[in-house]
Design an enzyme around this catalytic site. Structure first.
Site, short mmCIF file in Angstrom:
data_model
loop_
_atom_site.label_atom_id
_atom_site.label_comp_id
_atom_site.label_asym_id
_atom_site.label_seq_id
_atom_site.Cartn_x
_atom_site.Cartn_y
_atom_site.Cartn_z
N TYR A 21 21.22 39.46 20.13
CA TYR A 21 22.07 38.46 19.49
C TYR A 21 22.24 38.75 18.00
O TYR A 21 22.26 37.83 17.19
CB TYR A 21 21.51 37.05 19.72
CG TYR A 21 21.71 36.59 21.15
CD1 TYR A 21 22.77 35.77 21.47
CD2 TYR A 21 20.87 37.01 22.16
CE1 TYR A 21 22.99 35.37 22.78
CE2 TYR A 21 21.08 36.62 23.48
CZ TYR A 21 22.14 35.81 23.79
OH TYR A 21 22.36 35.43 25.08
N TYR A 150 19.62 28.62 31.08
CA TYR A 150 19.82 30.00 30.62
C TYR A 150 19.48 30.93 31.78
O TYR A 150 18.41 30.81 32.38
CB TYR A 150 18.95 30.35 29.42
CG TYR A 150 19.10 31.80 29.02
CD1 TYR A 150 20.21 32.24 28.31
CD2 TYR A 150 18.16 32.75 29.43
CE1 TYR A 150 20.38 33.58 28.00
CE2 TYR A 150 18.32 34.09 29.11
CZ TYR A 150 19.43 34.50 28.40
OH TYR A 150 19.60 35.83 28.10
N ASP A 250 15.68 30.32 39.53
CA ASP A 250 15.50 31.39 38.56
C ASP A 250 14.14 31.18 37.91
O ASP A 250 13.99 30.35 37.02
CB ASP A 250 16.63 31.36 37.53
CG ASP A 250 16.48 32.42 36.45
OD1 ASP A 250 15.41 33.05 36.38
OD2 ASP A 250 17.44 32.61 35.67
N LYS A 279 10.55 39.19 33.71
CA LYS A 279 9.70 38.98 32.53
C LYS A 279 8.22 39.33 32.76
O LYS A 279 7.86 40.48 32.61
CB LYS A 279 9.91 37.56 32.01
CG LYS A 279 11.30 37.44 31.36
CD LYS A 279 11.41 36.28 30.40
CE LYS A 279 12.62 36.44 29.51
NZ LYS A 279 13.76 35.60 29.84
C1 PLP Z 1 15.14 35.98 30.21
C2 PLP Z 1 15.76 35.28 31.34
C3 PLP Z 1 16.78 35.88 32.11
C4 PLP Z 1 17.34 37.25 31.79
O1 PLP Z 1 16.40 38.24 31.91
P1 PLP Z 1 16.64 39.65 31.15
O2 PLP Z 1 15.50 40.51 31.64
O3 PLP Z 1 16.58 39.36 29.70
O4 PLP Z 1 17.96 40.16 31.58
C5 PLP Z 1 17.28 35.17 33.17
N1 PLP Z 1 16.84 33.93 33.46
C6 PLP Z 1 15.86 33.34 32.77
C7 PLP Z 1 15.39 31.98 33.16
C8 PLP Z 1 15.30 33.97 31.67
O5 PLP Z 1 14.36 33.37 30.94
#
Ligand code: PLP
Length: 429
Positions: A21, A150, A250, A279
């Site tokens: 960003y 997000y 997610d 992550k």
């Molecule tokens: C960080 C994140 C993503 C994206 O993951 P990247 O490895 O950065 O592409 C998607 N969903 C959630 C909830 C996240 O925290």
């Protein structure tokens, strides 16, 4: 020895290297990290050490330079660092998939490995759309989510990010138009039945065009660091079942113990049809993510005129990443992670309490190993970051939020120090 002086490195960085960003050229000087060990990063300025209050964005749950994870990577490196996954397979990927199936909610049995969270969400959306298309219902191709979320930075994830903070205005007419519910009412312990009704109604009203609902369970991360009742996950499950809509969780930020349960879905004992992890999957060592789905979703795809999932990243199933992910999961499950997360939770509660009384602070909230101080104004990033760094801690505030999610191995003194630094940042920011 490095070839570049620190000053040259920073100058070249600002001239050539994009950061998350960030503008180009860069406006703020990044700190140069030389090495990291345990919960500390060592800077290239001759020895400043900072405690990492961010776990490198949720990922480094076991800290840095961990002997077990290092061995996993080294051992795999000596065998092979990579082979293509088309037509070939290998133990690290198969063993990782089996572990993920075993530890994630009931019913998720098939695993698609990819290289980042955003791609895992792309794959989840593709799975859902293709499931309905294969079953002869191609009109079910929209996604529903709630505001404040997000899900990543590529196109499909961006389209389900919070429309206020998620660049939707910039990309109007370009992004697919998805369906948005109100943001879930704040508070892990506060269940509002009328909000659950709102979810039911909206899902019902759009069911004919909806492929799936996608949400971050319990904690909305980069969309605003907000917590909500696990009860809404049950409401979503019921509404999706009633209206023939798939449910995607997610768990890229929440997975692997961060919220106090292994997965945030476990707070509600709800199983989604599709789930994304990333992550902390590799303990922060390498980039890898996974999308899991149920046999129902997979069968739907297999019955279509194109009976395959048309997705296949070059580095799919990367053996190095899979090996360290397996080792990271074993390391987590082999210890009393629940107690460690609780310990950090109480440390953050205690240490951040004083922030609530500071002028300019709107709310302090803690859940699992996540601590958040929300200001009543946009944070002065430079001032807040500098204050934390002076207190020996790395945090990365955004919008009106100064927050921390420390590695699970952070000792009590270091948790206290992180909390003090967050308070200092809140004072200055
Ligand atoms: C960080 C994140 C993503 C994206 O993951 P990247 O490895 O950065 O592409 C998607 N969903 C959630 C909830 C996240 O925290």
């Amino acid at each position: 020895m490095r070839d570049l002086s620190t000053a040259d490195l920073i100058a070249l960085d600002r001239q050539h290297v994009w950061h998350p960003y960030g503008p180009m050229p860069g406006t703020r000087e990044p700190l140069v990290v030389e090495s990291a060990s345990g919960v500390r990063m060592r800077l290239a300025d001759g020895g400043t050490e900072l405690i990492d209050g961010m776990s490198s964005w949720w990922s480094a749950i076991h800290g840095y330079n961990h002997p077990v994870l290092n061995d996993a990577v080294r051992g795999q490196l000596d065998r092979m660092s990579h082979v293509m996954f088309g037509g070939l397979t290998h133990e690290p990927a198969v063993a990782l998939a089996k572990r993920l199936v075993d530890i994630t909610p009931e019913g998720l049995e098939h695993v698609f490995l990819s290289d980042s969270g955003s791609v895992a969400v792309e794959v989840a959306v593709k799975m859902c759309l293709q499931h309905w298309r294969s079953l002869g219902r191609p009109e079910k191709r929209r996604m529903l989510t709630w505001r404040g979320g997000y899900h990543g930075d590529t196109w499909q994830p961006m389209a389900v990010c919070d429309p206020e903070g998620g660049m939707h205005e910039l990309w109007q007419g370009v992004l697919p138009q998805q369906v948005f519910a109100d943001a879930p009412p704040a508070g892990f312990d506060a269940f509002d039945a009328s909000y659950a009704d709102h979810l039911h109604e909206l899902i019902g009203a759009h069911a004919g065009e909806l492929a799936a609902v996608i949400v971050e369970p319990v904690v909305q991360g980069a969309g605003g660091m907000r917590f909500h009742s696990p009860g809404y996950l049950r409401a979503l499950r019921e509404a999706c079942d009633a209206h023939d809509v798939l449910l995607v969780f997610d768990e890229i930020a929440t997975g692997f113990g961060r919220t106090g349960e292994l997965f945030a879905a476990d707070h509600a004992a709800v199983a989604p049809d599709v789930m994304c992890v990333g992550k902390a999957l590799t303990g922060g060592y390498l980039s890898m993510a996974a999308t899991l789905c149920t046999p129902r979703v997979a069968d739907g795809i297999s019955r279509g005129e194109v009976p395959v999932l048309a997705h296949g990243p070059t580095f799919m199933g990367n053996p190095l990443a899979a090996a360290v992910a397996g080792a990271s999961i074993d390391l987590l499950l082999g210890q009393d992670w629940r107690t460690e997360v609780k310990r950090i939770e109480s440390g953050l509660r205690e240490g951040l309490a004083e922030a609530a009384a500071l002028p300019g602070v709107k709310e302090v909230r803690v859940l699992g190993a996540i601590g958040v101080v929300q200001l009543d104004h946009p944070v002065d990033m430079a001032a807040a970051t500098d204050a934390a760094v002076r207190a020996g801690v790395w945090v990365r505030p955004f919008r009106d939020l100064i927050y921390t999610m420390p590695p699970f191995v952070t000792g009590d003194d270091d948790v206290a120090r992180i909390a003090r630094a967050v308070c200092a940042a809140a004072k200055e920011g």
